[in-house]
Design an enzyme around this catalytic site. Structure first.
Site, PDB file in Angstrom:
ATOM      1  N   ARG A  92      22.707  81.354 -53.691  1.00  0.00           N
ATOM      2  CA  ARG A  92      21.694  82.360 -53.359  1.00  0.00           C
ATOM      3  C   ARG A  92      21.679  83.459 -54.433  1.00  0.00           C
ATOM      4  O   ARG A  92      20.639  83.949 -54.807  1.00  0.00           O
ATOM      5  CB  ARG A  92      22.019  82.949 -51.986  1.00  0.00           C
ATOM      6  CG  ARG A  92      21.183  84.136 -51.570  1.00  0.00           C
ATOM      7  CD  ARG A  92      19.989  83.740 -50.795  1.00  0.00           C
ATOM      8  NE  ARG A  92      19.257  84.916 -50.305  1.00  0.00           N
ATOM      9  CZ  ARG A  92      17.955  84.908 -50.021  1.00  0.00           C
ATOM     10  NH1 ARG A  92      17.243  83.806 -50.187  1.00  0.00           N
ATOM     11  NH2 ARG A  92      17.352  85.985 -49.584  1.00  0.00           N
ATOM     12  N   PRO A 122      13.493  84.073 -47.320  1.00  0.00           N
ATOM     13  CA  PRO A 122      12.491  84.356 -48.362  1.00  0.00           C
ATOM     14  C   PRO A 122      12.991  85.429 -49.327  1.00  0.00           C
ATOM     15  O   PRO A 122      14.006  86.083 -49.069  1.00  0.00           O
ATOM     16  CB  PRO A 122      11.303  84.868 -47.557  1.00  0.00           C
ATOM     17  CG  PRO A 122      11.878  85.366 -46.284  1.00  0.00           C
ATOM     18  CD  PRO A 122      13.084  84.525 -46.000  1.00  0.00           C
ATOM     19  N   ILE A 123      12.277  85.609 -50.437  1.00  0.00           N
ATOM     20  CA  ILE A 123      12.649  86.681 -51.370  1.00  0.00           C
ATOM     21  C   ILE A 123      11.451  87.589 -51.626  1.00  0.00           C
ATOM     22  O   ILE A 123      11.342  88.224 -52.678  1.00  0.00           O
ATOM     23  CB  ILE A 123      13.195  86.094 -52.699  1.00  0.00           C
ATOM     24  CG1 ILE A 123      12.187  85.155 -53.367  1.00  0.00           C
ATOM     25  CG2 ILE A 123      14.525  85.403 -52.503  1.00  0.00           C
ATOM     26  CD1 ILE A 123      12.591  84.742 -54.784  1.00  0.00           C
ATOM     27  N   ASP A 124      10.570  87.695 -50.627  1.00  0.00           N
ATOM     28  CA  ASP A 124       9.350  88.503 -50.798  1.00  0.00           C
ATOM     29  C   ASP A 124       9.650  89.974 -51.068  1.00  0.00           C
ATOM     30  O   ASP A 124       8.964  90.628 -51.863  1.00  0.00           O
ATOM     31  CB  ASP A 124       8.452  88.362 -49.575  1.00  0.00           C
ATOM     32  CG  ASP A 124       9.204  88.559 -48.262  1.00  0.00           C
ATOM     33  OD1 ASP A 124      10.387  88.171 -48.184  1.00  0.00           O
ATOM     34  OD2 ASP A 124       8.619  89.127 -47.326  1.00  0.00           O
ATOM     35  N   ASP A 304      27.977  88.082 -41.176  1.00  0.00           N
ATOM     36  CA  ASP A 304      28.877  87.085 -41.782  1.00  0.00           C
ATOM     37  C   ASP A 304      30.148  86.890 -40.963  1.00  0.00           C
ATOM     38  O   ASP A 304      30.872  85.916 -41.181  1.00  0.00           O
ATOM     39  CB  ASP A 304      29.263  87.482 -43.213  1.00  0.00           C
ATOM     40  CG  ASP A 304      28.050  87.472 -44.127  1.00  0.00           C
ATOM     41  OD1 ASP A 304      28.137  88.033 -45.234  1.00  0.00           O
ATOM     42  OD2 ASP A 304      27.005  86.940 -43.716  1.00  0.00           O
ATOM     43  N   ILE A 326      20.240  88.811 -37.617  1.00  0.00           N
ATOM     44  CA  ILE A 326      19.827  88.854 -39.032  1.00  0.00           C
ATOM     45  C   ILE A 326      19.196  87.553 -39.487  1.00  0.00           C
ATOM     46  O   ILE A 326      18.199  87.543 -40.203  1.00  0.00           O
ATOM     47  CB  ILE A 326      21.044  89.195 -39.940  1.00  0.00           C
ATOM     48  CG1 ILE A 326      21.760  90.456 -39.468  1.00  0.00           C
ATOM     49  CG2 ILE A 326      20.615  89.280 -41.396  1.00  0.00           C
ATOM     50  CD1 ILE A 326      20.986  91.743 -39.628  1.00  0.00           C
ATOM     51  N   ARG A 396      33.653  78.462 -51.230  1.00  0.00           N
ATOM     52  CA  ARG A 396      32.754  79.408 -51.915  1.00  0.00           C
ATOM     53  C   ARG A 396      33.112  80.857 -51.570  1.00  0.00           C
ATOM     54  O   ARG A 396      32.850  81.766 -52.344  1.00  0.00           O
ATOM     55  CB  ARG A 396      31.302  79.152 -51.483  1.00  0.00           C
ATOM     56  CG  ARG A 396      30.669  77.908 -52.024  1.00  0.00           C
ATOM     57  CD  ARG A 396      29.198  77.936 -51.719  1.00  0.00           C
ATOM     58  NE  ARG A 396      28.680  79.259 -51.951  1.00  0.00           N
ATOM     59  CZ  ARG A 396      27.887  79.920 -51.100  1.00  0.00           C
ATOM     60  NH1 ARG A 396      27.531  79.355 -49.970  1.00  0.00           N
ATOM     61  NH2 ARG A 396      27.446  81.126 -51.375  1.00  0.00           N
TER      62      ARG A 396
HETATM   63  C1  EPZ Z   1      23.476  88.905 -48.467  1.00  0.00           C
HETATM   64  O1  EPZ Z   1      22.440  87.936 -48.385  1.00  0.00           O
HETATM   65  C2  EPZ Z   1      24.760  88.105 -48.413  1.00  0.00           C
HETATM   66  N1  EPZ Z   1      24.774  87.167 -49.511  1.00  0.00           N
HETATM   67  C3  EPZ Z   1      24.843  87.351 -47.090  1.00  0.00           C
HETATM   68  O2  EPZ Z   1      26.116  86.713 -47.067  1.00  0.00           O
HETATM   69  C4  EPZ Z   1      24.766  88.352 -45.946  1.00  0.00           C
HETATM   70  O3  EPZ Z   1      24.766  87.635 -44.723  1.00  0.00           O
HETATM   71  C5  EPZ Z   1      23.481  89.170 -46.077  1.00  0.00           C
HETATM   72  O4  EPZ Z   1      23.442  89.816 -47.359  1.00  0.00           O
HETATM   73  C6  EPZ Z   1      23.365  90.227 -44.989  1.00  0.00           C
HETATM   74  O5  EPZ Z   1      24.471  91.067 -45.055  1.00  0.00           O
HETATM   75  C7  EPZ Z   1      25.057  87.620 -50.750  1.00  0.00           C
HETATM   76  O6  EPZ Z   1      25.296  88.795 -50.955  1.00  0.00           O
HETATM   77  C8  EPZ Z   1      25.076  86.584 -51.839  1.00  0.00           C
HETATM   78  P1  EPZ Z   1      19.420  90.008 -46.913  1.00  0.00           P
HETATM   79  P2  EPZ Z   1      20.912  88.341 -48.663  1.00  0.00           P
HETATM   80  O7  EPZ Z   1      18.469  90.102 -48.034  1.00  0.00           O
HETATM   81  O8  EPZ Z   1      20.872  89.391 -49.702  1.00  0.00           O
HETATM   82  C9  EPZ Z   1      15.464  88.511 -44.761  1.00  0.00           C
HETATM   83  C10 EPZ Z   1      27.619  84.976 -46.745  1.00  0.00           C
HETATM   84  O9  EPZ Z   1      27.915  84.251 -45.784  1.00  0.00           O
HETATM   85  N2  EPZ Z   1      14.836  88.704 -46.072  1.00  0.00           N
HETATM   86  O10 EPZ Z   1      20.092  91.249 -46.400  1.00  0.00           O
HETATM   87  O11 EPZ Z   1      20.125  87.125 -48.857  1.00  0.00           O
HETATM   88  C11 EPZ Z   1      16.420  87.313 -44.773  1.00  0.00           C
HETATM   89  O12 EPZ Z   1      15.703  86.123 -44.525  1.00  0.00           O
HETATM   90  C12 EPZ Z   1      26.169  85.274 -47.040  1.00  0.00           C
HETATM   91  O13 EPZ Z   1      28.450  85.540 -47.513  1.00  0.00           O
HETATM   92  C13 EPZ Z   1      13.442  88.589 -46.172  1.00  0.00           C
HETATM   93  O14 EPZ Z   1      12.755  88.326 -45.193  1.00  0.00           O
HETATM   94  O15 EPZ Z   1      20.565  88.985 -47.243  1.00  0.00           O
HETATM   95  C14 EPZ Z   1      17.391  87.628 -43.666  1.00  0.00           C
HETATM   96  O16 EPZ Z   1      16.833  87.240 -42.432  1.00  0.00           O
HETATM   97  C15 EPZ Z   1      25.232  84.644 -46.038  1.00  0.00           C
HETATM   98  N3  EPZ Z   1      12.865  88.756 -47.388  1.00  0.00           N
HETATM   99  C16 EPZ Z   1      17.497  89.138 -43.738  1.00  0.00           C
HETATM  100  O17 EPZ Z   1      16.330  89.600 -44.452  1.00  0.00           O
HETATM  101  C17 EPZ Z   1      13.610  89.071 -48.501  1.00  0.00           C
HETATM  102  O18 EPZ Z   1      13.016  89.246 -49.592  1.00  0.00           O
HETATM  103  C18 EPZ Z   1      18.764  89.619 -44.432  1.00  0.00           C
HETATM  104  O19 EPZ Z   1      18.688  89.210 -45.738  1.00  0.00           O
HETATM  105  C19 EPZ Z   1      15.011  89.186 -48.369  1.00  0.00           C
HETATM  106  C20 EPZ Z   1      15.602  89.005 -47.145  1.00  0.00           C
END
Ligand code: EPZ
Length: 417
Positions: A92, A122-124, A304, A326, A396
């Protein structure tokens, strides 16, 4: 493929040393390309995600020196080029190269990131942030080409306090013209770690760790230095194992403030442990009581740790309600826990966990990193032998997991499948 074989119910005593945080180091490594000079990163965890990101950095021409837990990165021979599909899809965190390459070269070509299948992910928010700063984004068969004549500061409001988007926007903003303000920013400690690294290079970031971060763009960034903060998720996982099997077990190297919500929730179950400085002293709880648990953004209970915690809740007397707020698909460990004798009823994104139930060794699968952690906890407390396959997921995020647990008395081995 590899698998873990665990003989359950071994009493654990001694010290488990906590390593650097995965979710910090996976952002610090891409951030290092922003420096025009050298960067040094201390307390790097020995996890496979670090190796994958080092490969990506080398593919961009960075010189990497990795000895023990220290990585030195020299960017003098760095050149911008596409991050391959194979690299991008491997984890990711490859998406942090979007913000870093866009920031440094005003052009980033990278495919959609990989990562645990715990939701659509998503990464929007990332892309919208880049666009607000003047970037153009083209997507063709899952490859993103992000370009900008120049990047300018912007006011960016995040619909959700996304960790990744907060960090990626910070990376894009540090060299932009003018000031960027991130509203509703994520507050996780890993963000503070990344901001301090960038500030060590000469960036001007204020407010990291709060929900309002400002970044004053600067002309260039130079040598950086940072120590990876301890992994609060690794620490929380081993604390849970200590509550179930410990005898004066010591979890060494934690930052208490990063674990407040976890400590509070675990004490609510009746678990007893003491914290002195960076050490947690824990022994097996005499009795555990059911609690309600909801995962939230920091400083709430971290998503997590929801999966490993649901294993502990199978040992709590009564009915616990566990809600994952989340991600939409973070309950795939439940089936395997029930196969081991747990009584968990799933509905929507919640689970009713009835305890206390004896768990029995089974052949189970790690469907994602933290589901693997939930299986690890289950195998450690189950009667008999548990085999966990697909454990590459676990490797990982949990460095030297077999050594750390064997050293304190666990009967666990890593074998080829
Ligand atoms: C980070 O993921 C961590 N990963 C995740 O850890 C962790 O669970 C998460 O933050 C929440 O704390 C890394 O740091 C590599 P988010 P990230 O953006 O950045 C939605 C682990 O097990 N979202 O806070 O991807 C998304 O779908 C991993 O160590 C959008 O909709 O998390 C999710 O439902 C798993 N659009 C929520 O937000 C976006 O552009 C949280 O995502 C971005 C996210």
């Amino acid at each position: 493929m590899k698998k873990l074989i665990i003989e359950g119910k071994k009493e654990l005593t001694g010290t488990i040393k906590i390593g650097g945080a995965k979710n910090s180091v996976v952002a610090l490594l891409p951030a290092a390309i922003l420096s025009n000079g050298k960067s040094v990163i201390y307390n790097v965890p020995n996890i496979s995600d670090v190796d994958k990101l080092n490969e990506m950095l080398k593919s961009l021409g960075a010189d990497i020196k990795y000895e023990n837990d220290v990585i030195e990165i020299d960017t003098k021979n760095l050149k911008n080029q596409a991050i391959s599909k194979e690299h991008s899809s491997s984890i990711r965190a490859s998406y942090y190269f979007m913000g870093a390459l866009l920031s440094k070269y005003h052009r980033a070509v990278i495919s959609y990131p990989g990562g645990c299948t715990i939701g659509s992910r998503p990464i929007d928010f990332h892309i919208n942030g880049f666009k607000k700063m003047g970037a153009t984004v083209k997507i063709r068969d899952n490859t993103y080409t992000i370009t900008a004549k120049k990047l300018h500061g912007a006011d960016i409001y995040l619909d959700f306090a996304s960790v990744g988007a907060t960090i990626n926007i910070m990376l894009a903003a540090v060299l932009a013209d003018g000031k960027t303000h991130i509203w509703n920013a994520a507050r996780e400690p890993e963000i503070v770690n990344v901001a301090s690294f960038l500030n060590s290079m000469g960036a001007k970031i204020k407010g990291a760790g709060t929900n309002s971060i400002t970044i004053e763009g600067v002309k260039e960034l130079n040598n950086g230095i940072v120590e990876v903060i301890p992994d609060r998720i690794e620490a929380g996982t081993y604390l849970m194992i200590g509550i179930l099997l410990g005898k004066d077990l010591i979890i060494d190297g934690v930052i208490k403030e990063h674990l407040e919500s976890v400590i509070t929730k675990l004490k609510e179950t009746g678990a007893e442990f003491t914290i002195k400085g960076s050490k947690i002293y824990v022994s097996k709880a005499k009795h555990l009581t059911a609690v309600n648990l909801k995962t939230l953004v920091y400083p709430g209970f971290p998503t997590d740790l929801g999966q490993p915690m649901s294993t502990l809740l199978t040992q709590c007397e009564g009915e616990s309600l566990f809600e994952e707020t989340i991600y939409e698909n973070r309950m795939r460990h439940v089936k395997h826990l029930n196969d081991m004798g747990a009584k968990i009823h799933l509905f929507d994104n919640s689970a009713i966990i009835t305890g206390k139930t004896e768990l029995y060794g089974e052949e189970v699968i790690a469907t994602d990193l933290r589901a693997g952690a939930a299986m690890l906890v289950a195998g450690m407390i189950a009667e008999g032998t548990t085999t966990i396959s697909n454990i590459e997921h676990i490797l990982r995020g949990y460095e030297n997991v077999v050594d750390k647990l064997t050293k304190v008395g666990a009967k666990i081995e890593l074998v080829d499948d």
